[in-house]
Design a protein around this motif. Structure first.
Motif, PDB file in Angstrom:
ATOM      1  N   HIS A 183       0.830  -1.200   0.000  1.00 40.44           N
ATOM      2  CA  HIS A 183       0.000   0.000   0.000  1.00 40.44           C
ATOM      3  C   HIS A 183       0.870   1.258   0.000  1.00 40.44           C
ATOM      4  O   HIS A 183       1.928   1.296   0.641  1.00 40.44           O
ATOM      5  CB  HIS A 183      -0.937   0.018   1.205  1.00 40.44           C
ATOM      6  CG  HIS A 183      -2.189  -0.769   0.984  1.00 40.44           C
ATOM      7  ND1 HIS A 183      -2.807  -1.488   1.979  1.00 40.44           N
ATOM      8  CD2 HIS A 183      -2.947  -0.953  -0.133  1.00 40.44           C
ATOM      9  CE1 HIS A 183      -3.892  -2.074   1.495  1.00 40.44           C
ATOM     10  NE2 HIS A 183      -3.997  -1.760   0.222  1.00 40.44           N
TER      11      HIS A 183
ATOM     12  N   THR B 112       5.030  -7.674  -3.132  1.00 40.93           N
ATOM     13  CA  THR B 112       5.245  -6.259  -2.825  1.00 40.93           C
ATOM     14  C   THR B 112       6.179  -5.633  -3.843  1.00 40.93           C
ATOM     15  O   THR B 112       5.947  -4.518  -4.322  1.00 40.93           O
ATOM     16  CB  THR B 112       5.803  -6.100  -1.405  1.00 40.93           C
ATOM     17  OG1 THR B 112       4.833  -6.602  -0.470  1.00 40.93           O
ATOM     18  CG2 THR B 112       6.104  -4.648  -1.084  1.00 40.93           C
TER      19      THR B 112
ATOM     20  N   LEU C  60       4.281  -5.129  -7.209  1.00 41.62           N
ATOM     21  CA  LEU C  60       3.325  -4.034  -7.159  1.00 41.62           C
ATOM     22  C   LEU C  60       4.034  -2.692  -7.147  1.00 41.62           C
ATOM     23  O   LEU C  60       3.612  -1.747  -7.823  1.00 41.62           O
ATOM     24  CB  LEU C  60       2.421  -4.181  -5.938  1.00 41.62           C
ATOM     25  CG  LEU C  60       1.093  -3.416  -5.945  1.00 41.62           C
ATOM     26  CD1 LEU C  60       1.281  -1.937  -5.714  1.00 41.62           C
ATOM     27  CD2 LEU C  60       0.324  -3.659  -7.235  1.00 41.62           C
TER      28      LEU C  60
ATOM     29  N   ARG D 134       3.646   0.266  -9.906  1.00 39.85           N
ATOM     30  CA  ARG D 134       3.222   1.619  -9.532  1.00 39.85           C
ATOM     31  C   ARG D 134       4.302   2.667  -9.800  1.00 39.85           C
ATOM     32  O   ARG D 134       4.024   3.747 -10.311  1.00 39.85           O
ATOM     33  CB  ARG D 134       2.842   1.643  -8.045  1.00 39.85           C
ATOM     34  CG  ARG D 134       2.383   2.996  -7.546  1.00 39.85           C
ATOM     35  CD  ARG D 134       2.107   2.964  -6.062  1.00 39.85           C
ATOM     36  NE  ARG D 134       0.954   2.150  -5.760  1.00 39.85           N
ATOM     37  CZ  ARG D 134       0.876   1.272  -4.760  1.00 39.85           C
ATOM     38  NH1 ARG D 134       1.923   1.087  -3.985  1.00 39.85           N
ATOM     39  NH2 ARG D 134      -0.213   0.590  -4.547  1.00 39.85           N
TER      40      ARG D 134
ATOM     41  N   ILE E 162      -3.216  -7.848   2.900  1.00 41.38           N
ATOM     42  CA  ILE E 162      -3.377  -7.998   1.452  1.00 41.38           C
ATOM     43  C   ILE E 162      -2.358  -9.038   0.996  1.00 41.38           C
ATOM     44  O   ILE E 162      -1.528  -9.498   1.792  1.00 41.38           O
ATOM     45  CB  ILE E 162      -3.156  -6.672   0.685  1.00 41.38           C
ATOM     46  CG1 ILE E 162      -1.707  -6.177   0.876  1.00 41.38           C
ATOM     47  CG2 ILE E 162      -4.154  -5.615   1.127  1.00 41.38           C
ATOM     48  CD1 ILE E 162      -1.327  -5.006  -0.015  1.00 41.38           C
TER      49      ILE E 162
ATOM     50  N   LEU F  18      -5.953  -1.736  -4.319  1.00 42.54           N
ATOM     51  CA  LEU F  18      -5.062  -2.853  -3.988  1.00 42.54           C
ATOM     52  C   LEU F  18      -5.558  -3.550  -2.734  1.00 42.54           C
ATOM     53  O   LEU F  18      -5.640  -2.940  -1.664  1.00 42.54           O
ATOM     54  CB  LEU F  18      -3.633  -2.333  -3.758  1.00 42.54           C
ATOM     55  CG  LEU F  18      -2.631  -3.318  -3.153  1.00 42.54           C
ATOM     56  CD1 LEU F  18      -2.492  -4.571  -4.010  1.00 42.54           C
ATOM     57  CD2 LEU F  18      -1.268  -2.657  -2.967  1.00 42.54           C
TER      58      LEU F  18
ATOM     59  N   GLN G  34      -9.686  -6.653  -4.930  1.00 43.08           N
ATOM     60  CA  GLN G  34      -9.564  -8.070  -5.251  1.00 43.08           C
ATOM     61  C   GLN G  34     -10.416  -8.911  -4.301  1.00 43.08           C
ATOM     62  O   GLN G  34     -11.060  -9.889  -4.716  1.00 43.08           O
ATOM     63  CB  GLN G  34      -8.090  -8.500  -5.190  1.00 43.08           C
ATOM     64  CG  GLN G  34      -7.220  -7.870  -6.264  1.00 43.08           C
ATOM     65  CD  GLN G  34      -6.949  -6.391  -6.031  1.00 43.08           C
ATOM     66  OE1 GLN G  34      -6.675  -5.974  -4.903  1.00 43.08           O
ATOM     67  NE2 GLN G  34      -7.010  -5.602  -7.088  1.00 43.08           N
TER      68      GLN G  34
ATOM     69  N   ILE H 184      -7.584  -0.369 -11.614  1.00 44.82           N
ATOM     70  CA  ILE H 184      -7.673  -1.568 -10.782  1.00 44.82           C
ATOM     71  C   ILE H 184      -7.384  -2.832 -11.580  1.00 44.82           C
ATOM     72  O   ILE H 184      -6.801  -3.794 -11.063  1.00 44.82           O
ATOM     73  CB  ILE H 184      -9.075  -1.643 -10.121  1.00 44.82           C
ATOM     74  CG1 ILE H 184      -9.273  -0.457  -9.179  1.00 44.82           C
ATOM     75  CG2 ILE H 184      -9.278  -2.960  -9.398  1.00 44.82           C
ATOM     76  CD1 ILE H 184     -10.671  -0.366  -8.583  1.00 44.82           C
TER      77      ILE H 184
ATOM     78  N   ILE I 160      -4.000  -4.701 -11.430  1.00 46.92           N
ATOM     79  CA  ILE I 160      -3.694  -5.316 -10.138  1.00 46.92           C
ATOM     80  C   ILE I 160      -4.386  -6.668 -10.030  1.00 46.92           C
ATOM     81  O   ILE I 160      -3.813  -7.643  -9.520  1.00 46.92           O
ATOM     82  CB  ILE I 160      -4.091  -4.384  -8.983  1.00 46.92           C
ATOM     83  CG1 ILE I 160      -3.399  -3.020  -9.148  1.00 46.92           C
ATOM     84  CG2 ILE I 160      -3.722  -5.007  -7.643  1.00 46.92           C
ATOM     85  CD1 ILE I 160      -3.803  -1.991  -8.108  1.00 46.92           C
TER      86      ILE I 160
ATOM     87  N   TYR J 153      -2.482 -10.240  -9.402  1.00 48.15           N
ATOM     88  CA  TYR J 153      -2.889 -11.258  -8.427  1.00 48.15           C
ATOM     89  C   TYR J 153      -2.954 -12.633  -9.086  1.00 48.15           C
ATOM     90  O   TYR J 153      -2.521 -13.639  -8.511  1.00 48.15           O
ATOM     91  CB  TYR J 153      -4.261 -10.912  -7.850  1.00 48.15           C
ATOM     92  CG  TYR J 153      -4.231 -10.174  -6.523  1.00 48.15           C
ATOM     93  CD1 TYR J 153      -4.758 -10.739  -5.374  1.00 48.15           C
ATOM     94  CD2 TYR J 153      -3.690  -8.891  -6.422  1.00 48.15           C
ATOM     95  CE1 TYR J 153      -4.755 -10.065  -4.158  1.00 48.15           C
ATOM     96  CE2 TYR J 153      -3.679  -8.205  -5.214  1.00 48.15           C
ATOM     97  CZ  TYR J 153      -4.207  -8.804  -4.085  1.00 48.15           C
ATOM     98  OH  TYR J 153      -4.187  -8.133  -2.886  1.00 48.15           O
TER      99      TYR J 153
END
Length: 312
Positions: free
Chosen positions: A38, A55, A58, A62, A95, A172, A176, A197, A200, A204
Motif C-alpha cells: 500500500h 510487494t 506491485l 506503480r 493484502i 489494492l 480483489q 484496478i 492489479i 494477483y
C-alpha cells in the motif's frame, strides 16, 4: 531485556538505530524493510528494499524505475540479518504479500505487525501470529466500540440491490477481495473494473489467486444493462459520481464516515478490530505493547494494570 529505543520515530519513518534500517519509511532511505505494498507503507526511491515478491511487483507496477535501486526478496519464515538484528517475515493477512516483521536483538524479540487482519480472505495469505516480547501493533480500529461484522452477511447486502452499483474500493487488496466475494456470494452480479484496478487483478492472478469473473469497465455495456452490474472504482472516482442517476452508491470500508450519504453501508475492513487486537495480544503474549497507525489510548487504558502500553 527490552530496549526502549529499539525503534524510534524519525521524519523518515520508524527507525531501528541498532541496524540502521527503517520500517515502511515515508521518505527515501538507504535500507527499507517494507511490510506491504500500500502506498502509505511502500514509498518510491529507497536504495535497498527488503520485501516479499508480490510487494516488489506491485511497487514496480506503480513506481516503475523509481521503485527502488535494489530489491532483496524475502520469503515468509526466512531468517535474515541486517547487521546484528535477525529478521523474519510472517504473513499479516492484510493484502497479498503483506508481512509482519519479527526482529530479534540481544535476546529480545519485537514483532511489527504493519497493517493486518484476522478475518478469512481467499485473496491473500492468512495471518500468522508468533510470540514476541514486544508487540508493535497498528491501532486503526483500536476502539472497544468497533467490531467488524460478518463479511458474508455484508457482501450479501448487494443481492438486495437490483440496479447497477458504483462500488468504491481501494484498488489494492480491497478490490480483489470484493471481486472474489461477489463471485462467491452474489453470482448474478457482473463485476466491472476501473482501468486503474484491472492490472492489479491481473497481477494477483499471476501469483495464483483466481478472483472469479470480472471485466474491464465498458460504458456501453453498463448503459445497456441496467441491472446487476457492479462497477468497482477507486475513491477519487467514486467521489466524482455524487450526482450519478440510476445507480446505487456503495463504499466498502470499516470506516463509518465513508458510509454516510451512500445508498447502502458495506462494512468490510482489511484491518483488525478491537476484539482481534485483544486476540492478537493473547496469542503473541508480549511483555510490552507499542502502538502505531492510529490511537492506542484505549489499549493503554484497558491494560493499565497488566501491561506496559507505549504510544510511539
Amino acid at each position: 531485556m527490552i530496549i526502549d529505543d529499539f525503534l524510534v520515530l524519525k521524519p523518515e519513518g520508524i527507525y531501528c538505530r541498532y541496524a540502521d534500517f527503517y520500517l515502511d519509511p515515508q521518505l527515501p532511505v538507504q535500507h527499507a524493510v517494507i511490510s506491504h505494498a500500500h502506498g502509505d507503507h511502500a514509498k518510491a526511491n529507497n536504495h535497498s528494499v527488503y520485501c516479499t515478491a508480490f510487494t516488489r511487483k506491485l511497487m514496480e507496477l506503480r513506481y516503475k524505475k523509481q521503485a527502488a535501486k535494489d530489491f532483496i526478496l524475502i520469503h515468509y519464515h526466512q531468517e535474515f540479518f541486517i547487521k546484528d538484528v535477525k529478521l523474519t517475515f510472517y504473513p499479516a493477512g492484510h493484502i497479498l504479500g503483506s508481512a509482519m516483521i519479527k526482529m530479534e536483538y540481544q535476546g529480545c524479540s519485537y514483532l511489527y505487525t504493519g497493517d493486518y487482519k484476522l478475518q478469512e480472505d481467499a485473496t491473500c495469505e492468512p495471518a500468522e501470529l508468533v510470540k514476541a516480547d514486544v508487540l508493535i501493533t497498528e491501532t486503526t480500529f483500536a476502539n472497544p466500540e468497533i467490531q467488524h461484522p460478518n463479511v458474508e452477511d455484508e457482501i450479501k447486502k448487494l443481492n438486495k440491490i437490483e440496479q447497477n452499483i458504483i462500488l468504491g474500493v481501494y484498488g489494492l487488496g480491497k478490490a480483489q477481495r470484493i471481486t472474489s466475494l461477489i463471485n462467491q456470494f452474489c453470482p448474478q452480479k457482473e463485476v466491472h473494473l476501473h482501468y486503474a484496478i484491472y492490472p492489479i487483478h491481473q497481477l494477483y492472478e499471476t501469483f495464483g489467486y483466481q478472483l472469479g469473473k470480472y471485466q474491464l469497465y465498458n460504458r456501453k455495456s453498463l448503459k445497456q444493462n441496467q441491472l446487476h452490474q457492479v462497477y468497482l472504482v477507486p475513491p477519487l472516482t467514486f467521489n466524482s459520481y455524487t450526482r450519478a442517476k440510476g445507480v446505487a452508491r456503495v463504499f466498502a470500508s470499516g470506516w463509518k464516515y465513508l458510509q454516510k450519504g451512500n445508498d447502502a453501508a458495506l462494512y468490510i475492513s482489511d484491518h483488525v478490530d478491537w476484539n482481534d487486537i485483544l486476540y492478537t495480544i493473547k496469542e503473541v503474549k508480549p511483555k510490552e505493547i507499542w502502538t502505531l497507525h492510529g490511537d492506542g489510548m484505549a489499549l493503554k487504558q484497558y491494560f493499565k494494570k497488566d501491561l506496559v502500553v507505549k504510544l510511539l
